[in-house]
Structures are given as C-alpha cells and as structure tokens.
Design an enzyme around this catalytic site. Structure first.
Site, PDB file in Angstrom:
ATOM      1  N   GLU A  48       1.007  -0.718   0.005  1.00 23.81           N
ATOM      2  CA  GLU A  48       0.178  -0.074  -0.359  1.00 23.81           C
ATOM      3  C   GLU A  48       0.508   1.111  -0.639  1.00 23.81           C
ATOM      4  OE1 GLU A  48      -1.509   0.581   3.881  1.00 23.81           O
ATOM      5  OE2 GLU A  48      -3.420   1.661   2.659  1.00 23.81           O
ATOM      6  N   CYS A 173      -4.906  -2.821   1.902  1.00 25.66           N
ATOM      7  CA  CYS A 173      -4.902  -3.034   4.060  1.00 25.66           C
ATOM      8  C   CYS A 173      -5.267  -3.504   5.273  1.00 25.66           C
ATOM      9  CB  CYS A 173      -3.851  -1.863   4.423  1.00 25.66           C
ATOM     10  SG  CYS A 173      -3.092  -1.754   6.114  1.00 25.66           S
ATOM     11  N   ASN A 198       0.081  -1.187   5.584  1.00 21.45           N
ATOM     12  CA  ASN A 198       1.385  -0.671   6.234  1.00 21.45           C
ATOM     13  C   ASN A 198      -0.053  -0.640   7.144  1.00 21.45           C
ATOM     14  OD1 ASN A 198       3.622   2.029   4.891  1.00 21.45           O
ATOM     15  ND2 ASN A 198       1.615   1.151   4.224  1.00 21.45           N
TER      16      ASN A 198
HETATM   17  N1  CDV Z   1      -3.141   0.893   6.751  1.00 22.79           N
HETATM   18  C1  CDV Z   1      -3.975   0.982   7.111  1.00 22.79           C
HETATM   19  O1  CDV Z   1      -4.837   0.444   6.674  1.00 22.79           O
HETATM   20  N2  CDV Z   1      -3.383   0.327   8.405  1.00 22.79           N
HETATM   21  C2  CDV Z   1      -4.600  -0.377   9.073  1.00 22.79           C
HETATM   22  C3  CDV Z   1      -4.110   0.247  10.591  1.00 22.79           C
HETATM   23  C4  CDV Z   1      -4.527   1.499  11.156  1.00 22.79           C
HETATM   24  C5  CDV Z   1      -4.880  -0.549  11.788  1.00 22.79           C
HETATM   25  C6  CDV Z   1      -4.912  -1.821   9.051  1.00 22.79           C
HETATM   26  O2  CDV Z   1      -5.857  -2.535   8.869  1.00 22.79           O
HETATM   27  O3  CDV Z   1      -3.416  -2.248   9.156  1.00 22.79           O
END
Ligand code: CDV
Length: 312
Positions: A48, A173, A198
C-alpha cells in the site's frame, strides 16, 4: 481439471523515509522485479502507498507538504522506469499509491492500487473502501492515523478481473480485516486476492506497541483465504520509518488457509510461490459451494446496518 499455475511474488519494502525521493524508491522496486524475474514470477505485489513514507501518521498544516505525497498521474515521469522494466521482464504488478485525480471538475484524493499487466497496461484500479483512523488532529498521540482526513472512501467497489488465466481481486490494508471484503470478491469468483499494507506496530489510540499485531495480520488473511477458498497475497511496507514502526510478515496464503511463503525480515525482501488457481476453484465448488449452502435470507442484517443492535 489441469493445474492453472501462476508464480506470484510479494515484494515487501523496508522503510521509506519522508526525505527519500520517488527515484530512489522506484530503483528499489526495479531491483525487486529483477529478482522476481530470476524466480520466474508472473505477478509481483507491492505494498500500500508504495512510493512514499506512510504519511498518514503525520498531521500536515501545510497543504503543499501533503500534496507532494500524491501522484497526479500513473505512470508518471518518476514511475515510468518501473513500468518499462516490468514490460521488458514480462512481469505484471500490483502497486499501491496516493492518487490525486480531477473528476467532474473536482479534485479527489484516494488511497489507490492498480493492477498492471505484462504489457504495462492498467487492467484494474481499486480505491480503498475501509479507511481506518480519524479525521481530526490528535497531537496527544505520537503516531496518528489520518487516513480519514487525507482520503475519500473509494468509489469503485471491490473489483475483480480476469487475468493470468484466473480471476484476481484487489483490496488494500485495512480491508483485509473485514470478512465482507473477501466475501464480495469471492462471490464475483475471485481465485486470488492481492493486497498491500502499512500496519503500524503502535495502534493510533495507544502509546504502546500491540504485541498481537503480527498474529492479527496473518489471522485475518488466513481466515479470508480459507473461508472464501482463494489465494491471498499480502505485502507489507515494514520496519522503522522516521521513528515509527511498521509490521512485516508479508505472506502468500493458499485457499487452505496455510501460509506457503512468508517474509522473515522487516526490510526489502521478495518471497514467491507457485499458486495453482485451480485449487481455489476446486475448493470453492466442493468445500463451501456458495450456491448450495449460503443461506442469504439469514444474512440481511449485514447489509442493512453497520453497527450493533443488542437485544433489549
Ligand atoms: N494502513 C492501514 O489501513 N492500517 C491499518 C491499521 C491502522 C489498523 C491496518 O488495518 O493495518
């Protein structure tokens, strides 16, 4: 049925500092592609927001400072060498980036990923739907998570596309933590779901690291793979970026829910696996068989409300 194999790579990236320019990042991505070629990869999955540091951890007063993380076009002059190398080597790729786009006379910002085929054509685009974090400035926390401030919710649904002799789905993500993400794509026939992430080691509401973050990463992707009989390829940006930690653990997961390859470092690292898409079809048809076994009249609450309604 004969096997339908594709060789897929998860190209984990180590940290990218705010001071690193696009050219230095693209150079690292090209190194990944060269190693992927040595391992006969058809498809490489990058993280990402691959091209920059994970900037949503910072609050920016100055709009110009924020805007420099966004790509107004892709390929751009800086990313063209990545596209050219991929064509030269005959490798398709998934790339996450911050997208700035003019639509109907308005400027929009999305957390986006593209699937680029072996000819360098963008064959599918996805804009992140589950945006975690908060929109307000929370200076009391050392690591903030401002995705809700910097991005709009994606407007392209959860796309799947026919590619590489199979059906490929995309998400980004936080989407991987939601059962609905996988189910929607599995119901469109997805045999492989590719995603970048990430994940901060420290949750945005805490002042200590989450000791279960690696476990939860794999738990959600393995469950998604098994419960939907599809391959899942999840690629991290990892390590300590400008003082803030990101988990690693990039993994290639079979429709059985088993991890078949996993990164061991929090640096640039390529893992690969030969994925038989036929395994996804066979398990979908036999183990779960949605058509015969899903009881949709009992699932209505899932699309009718977002929150929880406990009994009186
Ligand atoms: N970049 C993300 O979406 N990170 C989220 C964190 C904030 C929980 C994840 O689901 O990994």
């Amino acid at each position: 049925m004969p096997p339908r194999k594709i060789t897929v790579g998860a190209a984990q990236m180590g940290p990218i500092s705010a001071s690193d320019d696009r050219a230095s990042v693209v150079k690292r991505l090209i190194e990944h592609l060269k190693h992927a070629k040595d391992r006969s990869c058809d498809l490489v999955v990058f993280p990402e927001l691959t091209l920059t540091t994970f900037f949503p951890r910072n609050y920016y007063e100055d709009e110009a400072e924020l805007e420099k993380y966004f790509e107004p076009s892709l390929p751009s002059p800086a990313t063209q060498p990545l596209f050219d190398t991929a064509v030269e080597l005959g490798i398709a790729f998934y790339l996450g980036y911050a997208e700035k786009v003019e639509e109907a006379g308005e400027t929009h910002h999305y957390n986006t990923a593209v699937l680029v085929d072996k000819k360098g054509e963008i064959v599918q685009k996805y804009r992140k739907i589950h945006l975690p974090g908060h929109a307000d400035h929370r200076p009391q926390f050392s690591v903030q998570h401002l995705e809700k401030r910097y991005f709009e919710k994606g407007n392209l649904g959860f796309p799947v596309t026919r590619a590489f002799g199979g059906i490929i789905g995309m998400c980004i993500c936080n989407d991987r933590r939601w059962a609905e993400t996988y189910r929607v794509m599995a119901m469109k026939g997805a045999e492989m779901i590719v995603l970048g992430y990430n994940t901060p080691t420290r949750p945005f509401w805490a002042e200590h690291d989450n000791p279960q973050s690696d476990f939860h990463n794999h738990l959600s992707m393995q469950a998604g793979a098994y419960q939907n009989c599809c391959w899942v390829v999840g690629t991290a940006k990892a390590g300590i970026e400008d003082g803030a930690g990101l988990i690693g653990g990039s993994a290639i997961i079979a429709p059985t829910g088993e991890i078949v390859a996993q990164c061991m470092t929090r640096d640039d690292e390529l893992i690969t696996a030969e994925a038989d898409l036929e395994l996804a079809r066979e398990w979908k048809e036999n183990l779960l068989n949605f058509e015969n076994n899903r009881e949709i009249e009992d699932y209505q609450i899932i699309t009718q409300q977002a929150g929880i309604t406990p009994p009186e």
